[in-house]
Scaffold this active site. Sequence first.
Site, PDB file in Angstrom:
ATOM      1  N   ASP A 226      22.202  15.532  43.478  1.00  0.00           N
ATOM      2  CA  ASP A 226      22.884  14.347  44.006  1.00  0.00           C
ATOM      3  C   ASP A 226      23.633  14.736  45.277  1.00  0.00           C
ATOM      4  O   ASP A 226      24.302  15.777  45.314  1.00  0.00           O
ATOM      5  CB  ASP A 226      23.862  13.805  42.960  1.00  0.00           C
ATOM      6  CG  ASP A 226      24.494  12.488  43.390  1.00  0.00           C
ATOM      7  OD1 ASP A 226      23.807  11.468  43.286  1.00  0.00           O
ATOM      8  OD2 ASP A 226      25.654  12.517  43.847  1.00  0.00           O
ATOM      9  N   LEU A 227      23.510  13.907  46.322  1.00  0.00           N
ATOM     10  CA  LEU A 227      24.167  14.214  47.592  1.00  0.00           C
ATOM     11  C   LEU A 227      25.640  13.812  47.548  1.00  0.00           C
ATOM     12  O   LEU A 227      26.001  12.777  46.979  1.00  0.00           O
ATOM     13  CB  LEU A 227      23.472  13.487  48.745  1.00  0.00           C
ATOM     14  CG  LEU A 227      21.987  13.800  48.948  1.00  0.00           C
ATOM     15  CD1 LEU A 227      21.455  13.037  50.163  1.00  0.00           C
ATOM     16  CD2 LEU A 227      21.744  15.288  49.114  1.00  0.00           C
ATOM     17  N   ASP A 269      20.643   8.350  46.289  1.00  0.00           N
ATOM     18  CA  ASP A 269      20.656   9.697  46.874  1.00  0.00           C
ATOM     19  C   ASP A 269      20.420  10.752  45.804  1.00  0.00           C
ATOM     20  O   ASP A 269      20.916  11.877  45.899  1.00  0.00           O
ATOM     21  CB  ASP A 269      21.975   9.951  47.606  1.00  0.00           C
ATOM     22  CG  ASP A 269      23.192   9.800  46.693  1.00  0.00           C
ATOM     23  OD1 ASP A 269      23.028   9.248  45.586  1.00  0.00           O
ATOM     24  OD2 ASP A 269      24.295  10.227  47.079  1.00  0.00           O
TER      25      ASP A 269
END
Length: 358
Positions: A226-227, A269
């Site tokens: 996950d960003l 994301d």
Amino acid sequence: MLLLWMCLGIVVLLIVWRRALHRERDLSARLAELQAQLAGSPPGVCSQCAQARDILPDDIERFKRSQYFARIGTWDWDVDTEQLYWSEAIYGMFGYQVGEITPSYEHFCNSVHPDDRQQVRAGELRCIETGENHDEEYRVIWPDGTVRWLRETGNVIKDAHGKAIKMMGVVRDITEEKAWANQLHSMAHQDALTGLANRLVLEQRLSAALEQARIQRTRVALIFLDLNGFKAINDSYGHAAGDQVLISTAKRLKNLVRTADTVARIGGDEFVLVLEGLSSDLNIQQEIHVLCEMIIRALSMPMEIASETCVIGTSLGVAVFPDHAMSMDNLIHTADLAMYDAKRSGNNQYRLGSQLGV
């Protein structure tokens, strides 16, 4: 919205396919009538098909017009010779003007894509030997290098002694149908923005990887990613800039793994990596440490987005089969929990499933 477009695309493709199939069946039925007439005629009449066409000029003219509008052509081939007849509609399918060349079986074979010639020839021989309907899809290469897809159907005509003397059939250009099918396949199996595998393909490949690992007694690593800071980029520079971040992230992840591994985007994301075929003799914690540090370092590299330099972070959760979970659902759940635990621990962190006590 994507699902709606997929559904609309499938409906359009089915309509186009049904109309083309209807036109093809009409022409095939007309050919069947001609075959029946020929079959009841004295031996040798098949070699005089040109004379038969002259006898029914009105029918032939209507037939030619129907081919033009349906974009379907008729052909017949004397199987023991090079003689090949093309209706006017077929010339364009092979990249020629009407009358530009004299059709021959050799010329036809040379126009077929080299990778498809054996398949086409095998289909012809099967039709001649067994009487089965001839139905092949193949590519042709035009004189200018253009590649088109054709579908050819037909059957064999035999003389009074049961010997195959001619093949007759229809051919149509299916290039657009192929393009539609490929586009729909991509929409169903790829993330539209990044071109990565979507959730459906991820689960299919993960299931296959686990089955292979059980047989070969190897390991599979599942990494949820996950960003961090992505929402701030979206809010500051707009969704177009956010899309560029996701595309750049996808490229960086693809460059880090082997071609046999899977990189997927499952929404927003969030990305997932499947690394299969890992040896059971590896120090898995050390291997995962090296890999995660490499991913964090690669994704932390500055990105030039909307004329600005942006830096993002990431959180990784890793679950390993069979060390942390034995089933696909449990492996996914474990990796997901590990990712959220890493996110709570700060930026650019990773967690293993074993660190959750599961």
